[in-house]
Scaffold this motif. Sequence first.
Motif, PDB file in Angstrom:
ATOM      1  N   ARG A 181      65.497  34.090  -7.930  1.00  0.00           N
ATOM      2  CA  ARG A 181      66.511  33.079  -8.272  1.00  0.00           C
ATOM      3  C   ARG A 181      65.889  31.794  -8.804  1.00  0.00           C
ATOM      4  N   ILE A 182      64.684  31.514  -8.367  1.00  0.00           N
ATOM      5  CA  ILE A 182      64.028  30.265  -8.739  1.00  0.00           C
ATOM      6  C   ILE A 182      62.831  30.592  -9.615  1.00  0.00           C
ATOM      7  N   ASN A 183      62.758  29.983 -10.786  1.00  0.00           N
ATOM      8  CA  ASN A 183      61.639  30.151 -11.702  1.00  0.00           C
ATOM      9  C   ASN A 183      60.919  28.823 -11.867  1.00  0.00           C
ATOM     10  N   ILE A 184      59.586  28.837 -11.680  1.00  0.00           N
ATOM     11  CA  ILE A 184      58.755  27.661 -11.881  1.00  0.00           C
ATOM     12  C   ILE A 184      57.883  27.934 -13.096  1.00  0.00           C
ATOM     13  N   LEU A 185      58.035  27.096 -14.135  1.00  0.00           N
ATOM     14  CA  LEU A 185      57.375  27.326 -15.403  1.00  0.00           C
ATOM     15  C   LEU A 185      56.476  26.157 -15.759  1.00  0.00           C
ATOM     16  N   GLN A 186      55.355  26.435 -16.472  1.00  0.00           N
ATOM     17  CA  GLN A 186      54.465  25.400 -16.994  1.00  0.00           C
ATOM     18  C   GLN A 186      53.957  25.847 -18.343  1.00  0.00           C
ATOM     19  N   ARG A 187      54.148  25.003 -19.337  1.00  0.00           N
ATOM     20  CA  ARG A 187      53.627  25.243 -20.676  1.00  0.00           C
ATOM     21  C   ARG A 187      52.982  23.959 -21.157  1.00  0.00           C
ATOM     22  N   ALA A 188      51.645  23.968 -21.141  1.00  0.00           N
ATOM     23  CA  ALA A 188      50.876  22.773 -21.534  1.00  0.00           C
ATOM     24  C   ALA A 188      51.316  21.590 -20.677  1.00  0.00           C
ATOM     25  N   LYS A 189      51.920  20.538 -21.309  1.00  0.00           N
ATOM     26  CA  LYS A 189      52.285  19.321 -20.587  1.00  0.00           C
ATOM     27  C   LYS A 189      53.652  19.431 -19.919  1.00  0.00           C
ATOM     28  N   ASN A 190      54.467  20.456 -20.240  1.00  0.00           N
ATOM     29  CA  ASN A 190      55.830  20.593 -19.734  1.00  0.00           C
ATOM     30  C   ASN A 190      55.840  21.383 -18.435  1.00  0.00           C
ATOM     31  N   HIS A 191      56.647  20.849 -17.453  1.00  0.00           N
ATOM     32  CA  HIS A 191      56.818  21.523 -16.177  1.00  0.00           C
ATOM     33  C   HIS A 191      58.315  21.670 -15.941  1.00  0.00           C
ATOM     34  N   ARG A 192      58.779  22.897 -15.590  1.00  0.00           N
ATOM     35  CA  ARG A 192      60.209  23.167 -15.422  1.00  0.00           C
ATOM     36  C   ARG A 192      60.450  23.845 -14.082  1.00  0.00           C
ATOM     37  N   LEU A 193      61.637  23.512 -13.496  1.00  0.00           N
ATOM     38  CA  LEU A 193      62.145  24.215 -12.321  1.00  0.00           C
ATOM     39  C   LEU A 193      63.541  24.684 -12.662  1.00  0.00           C
ATOM     40  N   GLU A 194      63.771  26.022 -12.658  1.00  0.00           N
ATOM     41  CA  GLU A 194      65.063  26.583 -13.044  1.00  0.00           C
ATOM     42  C   GLU A 194      65.589  27.425 -11.893  1.00  0.00           C
ATOM     43  N   ILE A 195      66.895  27.107 -11.489  1.00  0.00           N
ATOM     44  CA  ILE A 195      67.580  27.878 -10.456  1.00  0.00           C
ATOM     45  C   ILE A 195      68.742  28.565 -11.138  1.00  0.00           C
ATOM     46  N   VAL A 196      68.798  29.884 -11.077  1.00  0.00           N
ATOM     47  CA  VAL A 196      69.779  30.639 -11.855  1.00  0.00           C
ATOM     48  C   VAL A 196      71.180  30.341 -11.363  1.00  0.00           C
ATOM     49  N   ASN A 197      71.459  30.505 -10.052  1.00  0.00           N
ATOM     50  CA  ASN A 197      72.772  30.251  -9.469  1.00  0.00           C
ATOM     51  C   ASN A 197      72.585  29.237  -8.342  1.00  0.00           C
ATOM     52  N   SER A 198      73.066  28.024  -8.555  1.00  0.00           N
ATOM     53  CA  SER A 198      72.886  26.985  -7.539  1.00  0.00           C
ATOM     54  C   SER A 198      73.813  27.220  -6.358  1.00  0.00           C
ATOM     55  N   THR A 199      73.333  26.841  -5.183  1.00  0.00           N
ATOM     56  CA  THR A 199      74.112  26.947  -3.948  1.00  0.00           C
ATOM     57  C   THR A 199      74.122  25.585  -3.277  1.00  0.00           C
ATOM     58  N   LEU A 200      74.887  25.486  -2.180  1.00  0.00           N
ATOM     59  CA  LEU A 200      74.948  24.232  -1.442  1.00  0.00           C
ATOM     60  C   LEU A 200      73.589  23.853  -0.884  1.00  0.00           C
ATOM     61  N   HIS A 201      72.784  24.890  -0.571  1.00  0.00           N
ATOM     62  CA  HIS A 201      71.466  24.611  -0.013  1.00  0.00           C
ATOM     63  C   HIS A 201      70.517  24.044  -1.063  1.00  0.00           C
ATOM     64  N   ASP A 202      70.892  24.169  -2.342  1.00  0.00           N
ATOM     65  CA  ASP A 202      70.030  23.628  -3.388  1.00  0.00           C
ATOM     66  C   ASP A 202      70.169  22.119  -3.538  1.00  0.00           C
ATOM     67  N   ALA A 203      71.132  21.501  -2.879  1.00  0.00           N
ATOM     68  CA  ALA A 203      71.298  20.049  -2.961  1.00  0.00           C
ATOM     69  C   ALA A 203      70.222  19.368  -2.136  1.00  0.00           C
ATOM     70  N   GLY A 204      69.751  18.212  -2.607  1.00  0.00           N
ATOM     71  CA  GLY A 204      68.745  17.482  -1.864  1.00  0.00           C
ATOM     72  C   GLY A 204      67.845  16.681  -2.778  1.00  0.00           C
ATOM     73  N   ASP A 205      66.740  16.140  -2.174  1.00  0.00           N
ATOM     74  CA  ASP A 205      65.757  15.344  -2.908  1.00  0.00           C
ATOM     75  C   ASP A 205      64.629  16.257  -3.398  1.00  0.00           C
ATOM     76  N   TYR A 206      64.381  16.243  -4.703  1.00  0.00           N
ATOM     77  CA  TYR A 206      63.350  17.076  -5.327  1.00  0.00           C
ATOM     78  C   TYR A 206      62.166  16.210  -5.724  1.00  0.00           C
ATOM     79  N   THR A 207      60.936  16.742  -5.520  1.00  0.00           N
ATOM     80  CA  THR A 207      59.706  16.013  -5.836  1.00  0.00           C
ATOM     81  C   THR A 207      58.745  16.959  -6.553  1.00  0.00           C
ATOM     82  N   PHE A 208      58.084  16.471  -7.621  1.00  0.00           N
ATOM     83  CA  PHE A 208      57.027  17.221  -8.305  1.00  0.00           C
ATOM     84  C   PHE A 208      55.715  16.451  -8.129  1.00  0.00           C
ATOM     85  N   VAL A 209      54.679  17.146  -7.580  1.00  0.00           N
ATOM     86  CA  VAL A 209      53.388  16.527  -7.288  1.00  0.00           C
ATOM     87  C   VAL A 209      52.321  17.215  -8.140  1.00  0.00           C
TER      88      VAL A 209
END
Length: 1104
Positions: free
Chosen positions: A433-461
């Motif tokens: 359900r969750i795909n984490i992608l990186q292409r050169a300088k670009n970083h992506r987080l993709e969730i196919v079907n969001s749920t209530l549990h997907d709500a919250g504070d997101y951080t990229f380190v």
Amino acid sequence: MPEPTKKDETPNGEKVWSLGEGQAPEDLDKPVDTPPLSSLLIERPQGGSITVGGDISFVAKVEAQDLLRKPTIKWFKGKWMDLASKTGKHLQLKETFDRRTKIHTFEMHIIKAKDNYAGNYRCEVTYKDKFDSCSFDLEVKGFSEGHEDSLSVLKGTQDETPEVDVWEILKSARPDQYEKIAFEYGITDLRGLLKRLKKTKKEEKKSEAFAKKLDPAYQADKGGKIRLVVDLADPTVELKWYKNGQEIRPTPKFIFEQKGTQRILVINNCGLNDDAAYSVAAGEEKCTTELFVKELPVKITKEIEAVKTTVNERIELECEVSEVGAQVKWCKNGVEVSTGPRSRYRVKSDGLKHWLIIDDASKEDTGTFSLMASGGTSEAKVQVELKPLKIIQDLQDMTVLLGQPLKMHCEIFPGNVPGRWYRNGQLIQSNDRINILQRAKNHRLEIVNSTLHDAGDYTFVPEGYSQSLCAKIHIVDPPRVHLESLNFPDNTVTIVAGNKLRVEIPISGEPAPRVVWMKGERVILDSGHRVRAETFPDHTSLTIDIAEKEDTGNYKIVLQNEAGEAGASVKVKVVDIPDPPEVPLVTEVGGDWCSMTWEPPIYDGGSPILGYFIERKKKQSSRWMRLNFDLNKETTFEPKKMIEGVPYEVRVFAVNAIGVSKPSEPSKAFVPLAVTSEPTMLVVDDVTDTTVTMKWRPPDTIGAAGLDGYLVEYCIEGTDDWRVTNKELTEKTKYTITGLPPEAKILVRVRAINAAGASTPRTLQHSILVKEVIEPPKIRIPRHLKQTYTRKVGEAVNLVIPFMGKPRPKVSWLKEGQTVDPTQVTIRNTDCDSIIFIRKAERKHSGKYDMKVEVENHVDTAIVDIQIVDLPGPPQCVKIDEVWGGNVALDWTPPKDNGNAAITGYTIQKADKKTMEWYTCIEHYHRTCITITELVVGNEYYFRIYSENMVGLSEGATQTKDSALIVKEGMQLKNPEYIDHDFKEPPKFTQPLINTFAIAGYNATLNCSVRANPRPKVIWMKNKIAIIDDPRYRMFSNQGVCTLEIRKPSPYDGGMYSCKAINDLGDALVECKLEVKGHDIIHQHLITQTHVNTYCSRCSSLVR
């Protein structure tokens, strides 16, 4: 390395070894450069000090975990002095291997050290392309500087007890003494020592062509120059130089020089291919030498420079060595780097320069890189650091509808920097359900079907940085029924009748929705007794306490809240176990298997049939055994591993989602039977113009069904038309195929038949030509007919002489060159033998019968010697020679008719004239004269004599014409005076031994006759060694005839045999040669043996 060439005397009397042209004496004690460290030596020999007369050991260990064979080790003193061939009283080299730890241990022991043993030593280990070495020093306390000699470890100085030079001992010893000398002086590398000894030229006589020959060995450095000088006795003689046997022609590399009587070969720019054997020929003479080319160590001429860079940059490490094309090794932190096709590291070289290239550097590349050559090592540090972080695009806060895709994106510099995503401080892992992608300088987080549990504070380190990027995500949720979480196909819930059903369906919505359950138009309340509905914050449930068939149907769910409305339906299906399947049918049976099939059950219980369980049992048993633990999806099955010949029954269970049905009715009993394996060893036994006879062996495996017989088939070569030759099965393993066309080529095969059917055919590999094969004739004379066949007159003669040959041989008989009279001798011939039959033998049937067997142009012959013997006639001319006292001397001549056999003796009888009653005086007497003694005085006697041969006594006897009167008392008879004869005599052989040929496997005898008085002691010898208590020999001595019987001799029993006779008066010796040969000379051997036996019989008669 070259061997020492000669020994000289120093002014103080010590013996030293000259060093040849390889190294100056002042270089011996200079320290040797230690080659670069490798992974071979795990324990290196350490230097030490001892006092004069003490012992010391140096140990080197090599780990053999990754080695396929034993490594090679060499011990040196100075730069080039190889100690392997110098072991002896003061130096020993040993090696051991521990199979548990996989470690080779090499030891060098110096025993009773002397003051001049001090110096620098070196240990070198090689394995394929790996090399390792270590140098160490030995200090001997109490020695003076004037007596130091770099090679005295091998020879030492002169002392009271002269030391042993093992090298000189081996040069003068025989090859069979090498191992004894090596064991006595502690030499372990005997093979290497013998290789050097083989190359050492033996001392030659003074040369007539050379005034001074080449030295035994020369040494030169690689790339250097060497001069080979020879001095000629005759400057005019033609000179030729050779390298490894090939003549050398003048080139810029090989230069010929002439200086007076000296002839010089100059070799420029010496390479490893110049390391060879060189020789010079002057006329008919030649002298040789060995040239050893020493490869100089590769040194570092330009060190590697340290590098400091950042990630993703290109790194090039450059180093320069002293030799073009040198073998070097790149290491990182002491470990060799991999430079294969998939490696991040690349190496290249150009002349003296070598590079290690890293195209895309990473932080892991930080470390110490080194280049290792045989003459040194160069090291440099490489440091790779991160680049400063720059945020190009930050994360954005988002609001997403529940179930819709969620996509978050950020962009940072530098590129290719990995990072981690967190939600509410928890690490996010990639999944379906969750795909984490990186292409050169670009970083992506993709969730196919969001749920209530997907709500919250997101951080990229970003990895390796302390900075982070943050964003807030909000999820909006309208009412929804989550039937997909039930994992029910077609939203159908199946329940077994009589069981309790509780269906819990997750729901969502904010605020919490109101839930209504309905079946048709009827609303299901939460207060129902058997069927009721319940609602909770995150799910709703339908409960049926006891399921009934009427509960089957569609149940509708309706959800409502402020955000909207949603609905769904659930189907409930009440099911049961299926009925039993139909009776299974066994369709095919094998040796330990069968094939079965059945029909599905009529009622499947409301649920599809998932598969079947199969069981079997022996008919006489009551215990069923399950054959499959995984469901069988098909309605066919093959039970295996059954016992051949035992009756079985099978049954089937049907299985659906509810459970297992009752078993089906058992099948009819069946018995597993298997065909036999194919017949073995099919060969052609005989071929004629119209028939072929085949024979074979029974099958290796027959089985419980037994073997009923065989079926033989054939076809013409080139066709597939196989024809059965035997309409009925044959039980024999031999069969003749008849009615074949002449000169046709056929193929033949045989099948074994039993109750289970026909086996795999055994086919002859090659075709058969239907044409009778000619076999040359061969007569097999029986052993008893290879000597004279003897029978008495009147006896029957029935001789069978077998022979071979194809087609049927033609047999003919001749007697003494004449055709055999069929009225006298009956001859009957068959395909394989010939029979001679004489119903009543007569003496005229005696003679040699020649047998001749012919097959076309091939002929074989044999001779059968038949002797028919009869009773002899009476002696002739029996007369009284002399009468004196009570004695009568008789004399007679042998009979005219000896009965066709040798006369073996005579029987003498006497009769008183008054009574004429005959009494036997003596029997089996051999001579033709005798003296009858102890006659009664006053009586008058007649005498008669019978002759005797192997058949018996003659029918009649010859009587004396006159009578012999024994004078009564009172008459004077003057007895003549006789001088006693001395019968003593030394041994004398009257018949010597005869050279004899014996047949291997048949007893052989050696015979001779000896005369001596007193009786001699007889000793038999083979090759001058007495034969005593040997069971293979039997010795006889009868009346002077000595016989040695050799039981079943072999070719090793051949040799010189001798017989020695000894008594008090002297001894005598006779010899003969015995040769043991094959069966082809048996006929000649038997004839010779017959002559020897006849002669021995005559000698025995003479001795008696």
